[in-house]
Design a protein around this motif. Sequence first.
Motif, PDB file in Angstrom:
ATOM      1  N   LEU A  30     -16.388  -3.350  19.245  1.00 53.62           N
ATOM      2  CA  LEU A  30     -17.733  -3.314  18.683  1.00 53.62           C
ATOM      3  C   LEU A  30     -17.742  -2.680  17.300  1.00 53.62           C
ATOM      4  O   LEU A  30     -17.156  -1.611  17.100  1.00 53.62           O
ATOM      5  N   ALA A  31     -18.435  -3.317  16.377  1.00 54.22           N
ATOM      6  CA  ALA A  31     -18.617  -2.742  15.045  1.00 54.22           C
ATOM      7  C   ALA A  31     -19.471  -1.481  15.165  1.00 54.22           C
ATOM      8  O   ALA A  31     -20.266  -1.349  16.106  1.00 54.22           O
ATOM      9  N   PRO A  32     -19.328  -0.550  14.224  1.00 61.40           N
ATOM     10  CA  PRO A  32     -20.078   0.713  14.296  1.00 61.40           C
ATOM     11  C   PRO A  32     -21.586   0.550  14.502  1.00 61.40           C
ATOM     12  O   PRO A  32     -22.191   1.317  15.251  1.00 61.40           O
ATOM     13  N   VAL A  33     -22.198  -0.444  13.912  1.00 63.33           N
ATOM     14  CA  VAL A  33     -23.649  -0.625  14.039  1.00 63.33           C
ATOM     15  C   VAL A  33     -24.068  -1.023  15.462  1.00 63.33           C
ATOM     16  O   VAL A  33     -25.206  -0.798  15.861  1.00 63.33           O
ATOM     17  N   LEU A  34     -23.151  -1.586  16.243  1.00 61.68           N
ATOM     18  CA  LEU A  34     -23.453  -1.993  17.621  1.00 61.68           C
ATOM     19  C   LEU A  34     -23.161  -0.897  18.647  1.00 61.68           C
ATOM     20  O   LEU A  34     -23.655  -0.946  19.772  1.00 61.68           O
ATOM     21  N   ARG A  35     -22.383   0.074  18.271  1.00 61.28           N
ATOM     22  CA  ARG A  35     -21.929   1.091  19.225  1.00 61.28           C
ATOM     23  C   ARG A  35     -23.049   1.892  19.881  1.00 61.28           C
ATOM     24  O   ARG A  35     -22.940   2.196  21.066  1.00 61.28           O
ATOM     25  N   PRO A  36     -24.123   2.249  19.182  1.00 63.01           N
ATOM     26  CA  PRO A  36     -25.199   2.982  19.862  1.00 63.01           C
ATOM     27  C   PRO A  36     -25.776   2.220  21.062  1.00 63.01           C
ATOM     28  O   PRO A  36     -26.196   2.816  22.046  1.00 63.01           O
ATOM     29  N   SER A  37     -25.768   0.894  20.996  1.00 61.00           N
ATOM     30  CA  SER A  37     -26.289   0.076  22.101  1.00 61.00           C
ATOM     31  C   SER A  37     -25.316  -0.004  23.267  1.00 61.00           C
ATOM     32  O   SER A  37     -25.649  -0.531  24.323  1.00 61.00           O
ATOM     33  N   ALA A  38     -24.102   0.500  23.064  1.00 57.88           N
ATOM     34  CA  ALA A  38     -23.077   0.485  24.116  1.00 57.88           C
ATOM     35  C   ALA A  38     -22.625   1.905  24.428  1.00 57.88           C
ATOM     36  O   ALA A  38     -21.449   2.140  24.722  1.00 57.88           O
ATOM     37  N   GLY A  39     -23.535   2.840  24.328  1.00 60.49           N
ATOM     38  CA  GLY A  39     -23.221   4.221  24.662  1.00 60.49           C
ATOM     39  C   GLY A  39     -22.244   4.885  23.715  1.00 60.49           C
ATOM     40  O   GLY A  39     -21.581   5.843  24.077  1.00 60.49           O
ATOM     41  N   GLY A  40     -22.127   4.346  22.504  1.00 64.71           N
ATOM     42  CA  GLY A  40     -21.236   4.924  21.517  1.00 64.71           C
ATOM     43  C   GLY A  40     -19.794   4.444  21.602  1.00 64.71           C
ATOM     44  O   GLY A  40     -18.954   4.879  20.826  1.00 64.71           O
ATOM     45  N   SER A  41     -19.515   3.536  22.516  1.00 64.84           N
ATOM     46  CA  SER A  41     -18.139   3.060  22.711  1.00 64.84           C
ATOM     47  C   SER A  41     -17.668   2.180  21.565  1.00 64.84           C
ATOM     48  O   SER A  41     -18.406   1.325  21.088  1.00 64.84           O
ATOM     49  N   LYS A  42     -16.425   2.397  21.168  1.00 67.68           N
ATOM     50  CA  LYS A  42     -15.795   1.573  20.142  1.00 67.68           C
ATOM     51  C   LYS A  42     -15.328   0.247  20.730  1.00 67.68           C
ATOM     52  O   LYS A  42     -15.360  -0.782  20.076  1.00 67.68           O
ATOM     53  N   GLN A  43     -14.893   0.296  21.972  1.00 69.81           N
ATOM     54  CA  GLN A  43     -14.497  -0.928  22.667  1.00 69.81           C
ATOM     55  C   GLN A  43     -14.776  -0.775  24.151  1.00 69.81           C
ATOM     56  O   GLN A  43     -14.772   0.332  24.683  1.00 69.81           O
ATOM     57  N   VAL A  44     -15.065  -1.906  24.768  1.00 72.12           N
ATOM     58  CA  VAL A  44     -15.369  -1.953  26.191  1.00 72.12           C
ATOM     59  C   VAL A  44     -14.627  -3.143  26.790  1.00 72.12           C
ATOM     60  O   VAL A  44     -14.066  -3.957  26.069  1.00 72.12           O
ATOM     61  N   SER A  45     -14.650  -3.258  28.098  1.00 71.85           N
ATOM     62  CA  SER A  45     -14.044  -4.403  28.785  1.00 71.85           C
ATOM     63  C   SER A  45     -15.153  -5.261  29.366  1.00 71.85           C
ATOM     64  O   SER A  45     -16.200  -4.759  29.763  1.00 71.85           O
TER      65      SER A  45
ATOM     66  N   LEU B 265     -19.958 -12.421  27.278  1.00 71.07           N
ATOM     67  CA  LEU B 265     -21.182 -11.821  26.731  1.00 71.07           C
ATOM     68  C   LEU B 265     -22.175 -11.486  27.835  1.00 71.07           C
ATOM     69  O   LEU B 265     -22.786 -10.408  27.812  1.00 71.07           O
ATOM     70  N   ASN B 266     -22.341 -12.369  28.808  1.00 72.71           N
ATOM     71  CA  ASN B 266     -23.268 -12.085  29.907  1.00 72.71           C
ATOM     72  C   ASN B 266     -22.837 -10.857  30.702  1.00 72.71           C
ATOM     73  O   ASN B 266     -23.682 -10.048  31.104  1.00 72.71           O
ATOM     74  N   ASP B 267     -21.533 -10.695  30.919  1.00 74.75           N
ATOM     75  CA  ASP B 267     -21.037  -9.502  31.599  1.00 74.75           C
ATOM     76  C   ASP B 267     -21.306  -8.267  30.741  1.00 74.75           C
ATOM     77  O   ASP B 267     -21.717  -7.222  31.255  1.00 74.75           O
ATOM     78  N   LEU B 268     -21.106  -8.397  29.453  1.00 78.85           N
ATOM     79  CA  LEU B 268     -21.385  -7.297  28.529  1.00 78.85           C
ATOM     80  C   LEU B 268     -22.858  -6.896  28.587  1.00 78.85           C
ATOM     81  O   LEU B 268     -23.187  -5.716  28.650  1.00 78.85           O
ATOM     82  N   TYR B 269     -23.753  -7.878  28.608  1.00 80.16           N
ATOM     83  CA  TYR B 269     -25.193  -7.602  28.658  1.00 80.16           C
ATOM     84  C   TYR B 269     -25.605  -6.946  29.973  1.00 80.16           C
ATOM     85  O   TYR B 269     -26.578  -6.201  30.008  1.00 80.16           O
ATOM     86  N   GLN B 270     -24.870  -7.232  31.056  1.00 84.23           N
ATOM     87  CA  GLN B 270     -25.168  -6.585  32.339  1.00 84.23           C
ATOM     88  C   GLN B 270     -24.998  -5.069  32.232  1.00 84.23           C
ATOM     89  O   GLN B 270     -25.759  -4.314  32.811  1.00 84.23           O
ATOM     90  N   HIS B 271     -23.986  -4.663  31.480  1.00 84.41           N
ATOM     91  CA  HIS B 271     -23.694  -3.239  31.329  1.00 84.41           C
ATOM     92  C   HIS B 271     -24.436  -2.606  30.157  1.00 84.41           C
ATOM     93  O   HIS B 271     -24.746  -1.415  30.193  1.00 84.41           O
ATOM     94  N   TYR B 272     -24.692  -3.394  29.112  1.00 86.00           N
ATOM     95  CA  TYR B 272     -25.338  -2.892  27.895  1.00 86.00           C
ATOM     96  C   TYR B 272     -26.421  -3.875  27.445  1.00 86.00           C
ATOM     97  O   TYR B 272     -26.236  -4.629  26.484  1.00 86.00           O
ATOM     98  N   PRO B 273     -27.582  -3.886  28.124  1.00 87.24           N
ATOM     99  CA  PRO B 273     -28.624  -4.875  27.842  1.00 87.24           C
ATOM    100  C   PRO B 273     -29.128  -4.872  26.400  1.00 87.24           C
ATOM    101  O   PRO B 273     -29.521  -5.921  25.884  1.00 87.24           O
ATOM    102  N   ALA B 274     -29.101  -3.740  25.731  1.00 88.86           N
ATOM    103  CA  ALA B 274     -29.614  -3.667  24.358  1.00 88.86           C
ATOM    104  C   ALA B 274     -28.780  -4.512  23.392  1.00 88.86           C
ATOM    105  O   ALA B 274     -29.286  -4.928  22.342  1.00 88.86           O
ATOM    106  N   LEU B 275     -27.548  -4.807  23.735  1.00 89.88           N
ATOM    107  CA  LEU B 275     -26.714  -5.629  22.859  1.00 89.88           C
ATOM    108  C   LEU B 275     -27.226  -7.060  22.740  1.00 89.88           C
ATOM    109  O   LEU B 275     -27.044  -7.701  21.709  1.00 89.88           O
ATOM    110  N   LYS B 276     -27.880  -7.543  23.776  1.00 86.77           N
ATOM    111  CA  LYS B 276     -28.349  -8.937  23.743  1.00 86.77           C
ATOM    112  C   LYS B 276     -29.325  -9.175  22.600  1.00 86.77           C
ATOM    113  O   LYS B 276     -29.280 -10.215  21.938  1.00 86.77           O
ATOM    114  N   ASP B 277     -30.201  -8.216  22.328  1.00 85.56           N
ATOM    115  CA  ASP B 277     -31.166  -8.374  21.240  1.00 85.56           C
ATOM    116  C   ASP B 277     -30.490  -8.446  19.879  1.00 85.56           C
ATOM    117  O   ASP B 277     -31.047  -9.006  18.945  1.00 85.56           O
ATOM    118  N   GLN B 278     -29.300  -7.902  19.769  1.00 91.92           N
ATOM    119  CA  GLN B 278     -28.584  -7.924  18.499  1.00 91.92           C
ATOM    120  C   GLN B 278     -27.660  -9.137  18.372  1.00 91.92           C
ATOM    121  O   GLN B 278     -27.381  -9.586  17.269  1.00 91.92           O
TER     122      GLN B 278
END
Length: 90
Positions: A6-21, A31-44
């Motif tokens: 994740l780019a720095p601007v997206l990290r706040p929507s993923a709990g500050g993580s630089k990378q996730v699985s 992406l759908n799996d990502l949105y299940q864990h971090y719903p705010a990312l979908k809007d971006q």
Amino acid sequence: MATVRLAPVLRPSAGGSKQVSAQGSTLTEVLNDLYQHYPALKDQIQPSGELSRFINIYVNDQDVRYLQGLETVVGASDTVILLPAMAGGR
């Protein structure tokens, strides 16, 4: 599971993580799996269901726009990079 960087601007929507699985065999599934864990990312990333034109997505350093877009195959050892386009200057 694929690694999603994740780019720095997206990290706040993923709990500050630089990378996730995320799981999935296509970019849509990842992406759908990502949105299940971090719903705010979908809007971006997909505010209207389609990929935002202001975000670049790479699978193993290849732009998905030149592959199969949302149907690009993603393997368990692949890396997906989410990189919003930046603009600015004078």
